[in-house]
Design a protein around this motif. Structure first.
Motif, PDB file in Angstrom:
ATOM      1  N   GLY A   1      -0.237  43.109  15.510  1.00 50.94           N
ATOM      2  CA  GLY A   1       1.028  43.714  15.125  1.00 50.94           C
ATOM      3  C   GLY A   1       0.915  45.217  14.962  1.00 50.94           C
ATOM      4  O   GLY A   1       1.782  45.975  15.411  1.00 50.94           O
ATOM      5  N   ARG A   2      -0.169  45.658  14.317  1.00 51.84           N
ATOM      6  CA  ARG A   2      -0.376  47.098  14.137  1.00 51.84           C
ATOM      7  C   ARG A   2      -0.566  47.791  15.487  1.00 51.84           C
ATOM      8  O   ARG A   2      -0.101  48.916  15.688  1.00 51.84           O
ATOM      9  CB  ARG A   2      -1.582  47.339  13.234  1.00 51.84           C
ATOM     10  N   ARG A   3      -1.253  47.119  16.410  1.00 50.97           N
ATOM     11  CA  ARG A   3      -1.451  47.703  17.736  1.00 50.97           C
ATOM     12  C   ARG A   3      -0.115  47.887  18.453  1.00 50.97           C
ATOM     13  O   ARG A   3       0.117  48.915  19.103  1.00 50.97           O
ATOM     14  CB  ARG A   3      -2.378  46.816  18.574  1.00 50.97           C
ATOM     15  N   THR A   4       0.760  46.917  18.319  1.00 50.79           N
ATOM     16  CA  THR A   4       2.089  47.034  18.930  1.00 50.79           C
ATOM     17  C   THR A   4       2.858  48.212  18.335  1.00 50.79           C
ATOM     18  O   THR A   4       3.482  48.991  19.061  1.00 50.79           O
ATOM     19  CB  THR A   4       2.880  45.734  18.725  1.00 50.79           C
ATOM     20  N   LEU A   5       2.803  48.355  17.008  1.00 44.13           N
ATOM     21  CA  LEU A   5       3.478  49.469  16.350  1.00 44.13           C
ATOM     22  C   LEU A   5       2.905  50.810  16.798  1.00 44.13           C
ATOM     23  O   LEU A   5       3.642  51.777  17.019  1.00 44.13           O
ATOM     24  CB  LEU A   5       3.351  49.346  14.834  1.00 44.13           C
ATOM     25  N   ILE A   6       1.580  50.884  16.953  1.00 48.82           N
ATOM     26  CA  ILE A   6       0.934  52.130  17.376  1.00 48.82           C
ATOM     27  C   ILE A   6       1.380  52.509  18.790  1.00 48.82           C
ATOM     28  O   ILE A   6       1.696  53.671  19.071  1.00 48.82           O
ATOM     29  CB  ILE A   6      -0.597  51.995  17.303  1.00 48.82           C
ATOM     30  N   LEU A   7       1.419  51.527  19.685  1.00 45.66           N
ATOM     31  CA  LEU A   7       1.865  51.794  21.060  1.00 45.66           C
ATOM     32  C   LEU A   7       3.318  52.258  21.086  1.00 45.66           C
ATOM     33  O   LEU A   7       3.669  53.194  21.819  1.00 45.66           O
ATOM     34  CB  LEU A   7       1.701  50.538  21.911  1.00 45.66           C
ATOM     35  N   ALA A   8       4.166  51.621  20.278  1.00 41.80           N
ATOM     36  CA  ALA A   8       5.565  52.044  20.200  1.00 41.80           C
ATOM     37  C   ALA A   8       5.660  53.461  19.646  1.00 41.80           C
ATOM     38  O   ALA A   8       6.442  54.283  20.135  1.00 41.80           O
ATOM     39  CB  ALA A   8       6.360  51.071  19.327  1.00 41.80           C
ATOM     40  N   GLY A   9       4.848  53.756  18.630  1.00 43.85           N
ATOM     41  CA  GLY A   9       4.840  55.099  18.063  1.00 43.85           C
ATOM     42  C   GLY A   9       4.387  56.138  19.063  1.00 43.85           C
ATOM     43  O   GLY A   9       4.947  57.251  19.120  1.00 43.85           O
ATOM     44  N   CYS A  10       3.384  55.803  19.870  1.00 40.30           N
ATOM     45  CA  CYS A  10       2.912  56.729  20.913  1.00 40.30           C
ATOM     46  C   CYS A  10       4.020  57.021  21.914  1.00 40.30           C
ATOM     47  O   CYS A  10       4.193  58.169  22.351  1.00 40.30           O
ATOM     48  CB  CYS A  10       1.702  56.143  21.626  1.00 40.30           C
ATOM     49  N   LEU A  11       4.781  55.992  22.291  1.00 41.24           N
ATOM     50  CA  LEU A  11       5.887  56.195  23.227  1.00 41.24           C
ATOM     51  C   LEU A  11       6.934  57.117  22.626  1.00 41.24           C
ATOM     52  O   LEU A  11       7.453  58.016  23.311  1.00 41.24           O
ATOM     53  CB  LEU A  11       6.505  54.841  23.597  1.00 41.24           C
ATOM     54  N   VAL A  12       7.253  56.932  21.351  1.00 39.92           N
ATOM     55  CA  VAL A  12       8.227  57.807  20.687  1.00 39.92           C
ATOM     56  C   VAL A  12       7.729  59.249  20.678  1.00 39.92           C
ATOM     57  O   VAL A  12       8.490  60.186  20.981  1.00 39.92           O
ATOM     58  CB  VAL A  12       8.477  57.326  19.237  1.00 39.92           C
ATOM     59  N   VAL A  13       6.462  59.455  20.359  1.00 30.22           N
ATOM     60  CA  VAL A  13       5.890  60.808  20.315  1.00 30.22           C
ATOM     61  C   VAL A  13       5.960  61.471  21.698  1.00 30.22           C
ATOM     62  O   VAL A  13       6.326  62.651  21.815  1.00 30.22           O
ATOM     63  CB  VAL A  13       4.432  60.765  19.806  1.00 30.22           C
ATOM     64  N   VAL A  14       5.614  60.715  22.738  1.00 34.58           N
ATOM     65  CA  VAL A  14       5.652  61.261  24.097  1.00 34.58           C
ATOM     66  C   VAL A  14       7.071  61.689  24.472  1.00 34.58           C
ATOM     67  O   VAL A  14       7.276  62.780  25.032  1.00 34.58           O
ATOM     68  CB  VAL A  14       5.114  60.224  25.112  1.00 34.58           C
ATOM     69  N   ILE A  15       8.065  60.853  24.166  1.00 33.87           N
ATOM     70  CA  ILE A  15       9.451  61.191  24.488  1.00 33.87           C
ATOM     71  C   ILE A  15       9.898  62.433  23.715  1.00 33.87           C
ATOM     72  O   ILE A  15      10.560  63.327  24.271  1.00 33.87           O
ATOM     73  CB  ILE A  15      10.393  60.001  24.175  1.00 33.87           C
ATOM     74  N   ILE A  16       9.536  62.533  22.440  1.00 32.16           N
ATOM     75  CA  ILE A  16       9.912  63.697  21.633  1.00 32.16           C
ATOM     76  C   ILE A  16       9.283  64.970  22.200  1.00 32.16           C
ATOM     77  O   ILE A  16       9.945  66.018  22.311  1.00 32.16           O
ATOM     78  CB  ILE A  16       9.486  63.495  20.161  1.00 32.16           C
ATOM     79  N   ILE A  17       8.021  64.892  22.603  1.00 28.77           N
ATOM     80  CA  ILE A  17       7.345  66.054  23.195  1.00 28.77           C
ATOM     81  C   ILE A  17       8.041  66.479  24.484  1.00 28.77           C
ATOM     82  O   ILE A  17       8.261  67.668  24.741  1.00 28.77           O
ATOM     83  CB  ILE A  17       5.861  65.739  23.452  1.00 28.77           C
ATOM     84  N   LEU A  18       8.400  65.497  25.313  1.00 31.72           N
ATOM     85  CA  LEU A  18       9.089  65.807  26.565  1.00 31.72           C
ATOM     86  C   LEU A  18      10.441  66.473  26.314  1.00 31.72           C
ATOM     87  O   LEU A  18      10.820  67.415  27.014  1.00 31.72           O
ATOM     88  CB  LEU A  18       9.264  64.528  27.388  1.00 31.72           C
ATOM     89  N   TYR A  19      11.175  65.985  25.319  1.00 33.42           N
ATOM     90  CA  TYR A  19      12.449  66.618  24.967  1.00 33.42           C
ATOM     91  C   TYR A  19      12.227  68.048  24.497  1.00 33.42           C
ATOM     92  O   TYR A  19      13.020  68.952  24.805  1.00 33.42           O
ATOM     93  CB  TYR A  19      13.179  65.808  23.899  1.00 33.42           C
ATOM     94  N   ALA A  20      11.146  68.261  23.743  1.00 32.80           N
ATOM     95  CA  ALA A  20      10.850  69.612  23.268  1.00 32.80           C
ATOM     96  C   ALA A  20      10.542  70.555  24.435  1.00 32.80           C
ATOM     97  O   ALA A  20      10.912  71.738  24.412  1.00 32.80           O
ATOM     98  CB  ALA A  20       9.675  69.576  22.293  1.00 32.80           C
ATOM     99  N   ILE A  21       9.888  70.025  25.461  1.00 35.02           N
ATOM    100  CA  ILE A  21       9.534  70.852  26.623  1.00 35.02           C
ATOM    101  C   ILE A  21      10.753  71.156  27.477  1.00 35.02           C
ATOM    102  O   ILE A  21      10.927  72.288  27.962  1.00 35.02           O
ATOM    103  CB  ILE A  21       8.457  70.142  27.467  1.00 35.02           C
ATOM    104  N   PHE A  22      11.624  70.161  27.664  1.00 31.32           N
ATOM    105  CA  PHE A  22      12.756  70.315  28.589  1.00 31.32           C
ATOM    106  C   PHE A  22      14.094  70.496  27.858  1.00 31.32           C
ATOM    107  O   PHE A  22      15.146  70.180  28.399  1.00 31.32           O
ATOM    108  CB  PHE A  22      12.845  69.097  29.514  1.00 31.32           C
ATOM    109  N   HIS A  23      14.040  71.046  26.649  1.00 33.44           N
ATOM    110  CA  HIS A  23      15.287  71.251  25.908  1.00 33.44           C
ATOM    111  C   HIS A  23      16.118  72.375  26.528  1.00 33.44           C
ATOM    112  O   HIS A  23      17.300  72.478  26.293  1.00 33.44           O
ATOM    113  CB  HIS A  23      14.995  71.561  24.448  1.00 33.44           C
TER     114      HIS A  23
END
Length: 537
Positions: free
Chosen positions: A515-537
């Protein structure tokens, strides 16, 4: 033939033959039971689920429509792709545990457990409409139009050819054939789109663009921006994106049988959860390989592209060398066939398991599979007859958007409130399905210019299709809550396994190592999307 050599045509034909042969070859010998045909015998692992989710989503409409949107407005339409990652996280973390825990075969079956058999039937009806008119009908028309431009084949002949070949392995093989061919098609699709983007970027120096600054000077204002400003001309706004998109997105990614059926066939709960998260990572790519090529088309060929819907075909014929044109045509075919195959399989599942088996519980598996196959053929025939009518809309995207707001608000209301609010009951769900669907249908008919050319709600009132989806969701929620409150509450025993019983229950599911591994993977995806938005804002 439009700049297609015999080599290109051969590549496309070989792919077509190969994918049909692969689909048939994956069929297991011997007797086919219902679980095997409709749900691949609960054997799907997360890589296959993720790839199949992506392939089922990406149709010819995406390839052509996203390029056209990039040509007209720019990367702002990439929000539909990156926000989908958040919807897939919701599917993985919120809905997939309920679906897997209850071992359901269809989403209407889940609603029967949460509400009643009547609600299951209503949901099956709406889901069947979505598969027929949206996933299959619109995709067939979009693919046929493109193939007419590429190969000079008549639209109607293209529809018959593509639908017949896709139905062949889908009807015979079921979900297993669909997901395995979708995995291959995902690789072909991404490869073709990456090639188009690379050749487009390589073409820029020929017109004097050597760096990003030069590209920014050549495009329209904000064409390289993902975050819309107040002056954005795309019609998108942050209010529409934040309020309207989740209504459409939760229905599509979390409550649409055509998409979620891959998750229902998962081998384990971990596969059911990581598969959608994996698909979320893949959804990062379309902004760069499907929307960006449209922007490059504006820079390179704005004098040749008089209609934005022609941006993708012109990019293919102008940029790609011999052989790769055939590969891109194969990618288009992959996108179309995967979407149609997914919808056909889900349509057969809905009719067999949610309608026929309800009234004939003793029916044999062999008979159920036969009915599923017959359903797929009938649905395909109806879709073939319906698909040419898409030409009456101003654009393919307009057709999709108008159909989306009819189906998604009542379904999302019943699913979301049903999972999170224990007080919601059968009467509230029935009233929402019937009242919400009729209300959305009225909105659709008012906005469709049957007489004249003015869209009353969209153009005169200035309410975009996504905001229409939001306000319809609000209306459906009011119907659901009011009717539920004035009627009797469901018993706690009947809804124990299909709703969150407390605010702490969600976190209890993720205390284990997996369960924790699933949460970590989901969190990584959220972080990646936020970084991409920051780059292409």
């Amino acid at each position: 033939m439009n700049n297609f050599s015999n080599i290109d045509i051969s590549v496309t034909v070989l792919y077509l033959v190969g994918i049909v042969v692969l689909g048939i070859a994956t069929i297991k010998k011997g007797r086919t039971d219902a679980d095997q045909y409709f749900l691949a015998n609960y054997s799907l692992k997360w890589p296959v689920i993720g790839a199949a989710l992506f392939a089922s989503n990406i149709s010819t409409v995406h390839l052509v429509g996203l390029a056209a949107s990039g040509f007209n407005d720019g990367l702002v339409w990439g929000n539909f792709e990156w926000l989908a990652a958040f919807m897939l996280i919701i599917l993985a973390l919120v809905f997939a545990p309920f679906y897997y825990r209850n071992k359901i075969s269809t989403l209407p079956e889940f609603l029967e457990k949460r509400y009643s058999p009547i609600v299951r039937t209503l949901m099956a009806f709406l889901a069947l409409l979505g598969a027929l008119f949206m996933h299959i009908g619109v995709s067939l028309y979009a693919g046929a139009v493109v193939f007419e431009q590429f190969f000079g084949i008549d639209v109607y002949l293209s529809i018959l050819l593509i639908s017949g070949l896709t139905a062949l392995y889908t009807v015979i093989g079921g979900l297993r054939s669909v997901v395995i061919t979708e995995t291959v098609q995902t690789l072909v699709l991404i490869t073709g789109c990456i090639a188009l983007t690379v050749f487009g970027l390589m073409k820029l120096p020929e017109i004097g663009i050597e760096d990003l600054a030069g590209l920014k000077r050549a495009v329209k204002p904000e064409q390289l921006d993902l975050i819309p400003s107040a002056n954005n001309t795309s019609g998108l706004s942050w209010s529409a994106i934040l309020l309207g998109y989740p209504v459409i997105g939760i229905w599509y990614w979390c409550a649409d049988q055509t998409i979620v059926q891959r998750v229902l066939g998962a081998k384990t709960l971990t596969d059911a959860q990581i598969g959608p998260i994996f698909a979320g990572f893949i959804k990062i790519l379309p902004v760069f390989v499907m929307v960006l090529p449209g922007v490059l088309g504006y820079v390179l060929f704005q004098d040749k592209i008089t209609n934005a819907n022609n941006a993708f075909p012109i990019l293919v014929t102008e940029l790609l060398p011999t052989g790769l044109k055939g590969l891109m045509a194969a990618a288009l075919l992959a996108a179309l066939m995967s979407t149609v195959a997914a919808a056909l399989n889900s349509a057969g599942t809905l009719v067999s398991l949610d309608m026929v088996k309800r009234f004939r519980p003793d029916i044999s598996d062999r008979r159920l599979v036969f009915i599923g196959r017959i359903t797929a053929v009938v649905v395909m025939i109806i879709a073939i007859l319906w698909s040419p009518l898409i030409a009456r809309f101003n654009s393919i995207f307009e057709a999709i958007n108008n159909l989306l707001i009819v189906i998604s608000p009542p379904i999302v209301t019943v699913f979301v409130w049903g999972v999170f609010w224990k007080r919601g009951n059968t009467q509230g769900a029935i009233a929402t399905f019937i009242g919400g669907f009729l209300l959305a249908l009225v909105v659709f008919l008012i906005d469709f210019p049957i007489i004249g050319e003015t869209k009353i709600i969209t153009e005169l009132w200035g309410i975009s299709f996504m905001m229409q989806a939001w306000w319809l969701f609000v209306c459906c929620s009011i119907i659901y809550i009011v009717v539920s409150l004035i009627t009797s509450a469901p018993s706690s025993e009947s809804i124990h396994d299909v709703t969150y019983q407390s605010s702490h229950e969600f976190w209890k599911m993720y205390k284990s190592k997996k369960g924790r591994r699933t949460l970590i993977l989901a969190g990584c995806l959220v972080v990646v999307i936020i970084i991409l938005y920051a780059i292409f804002h």
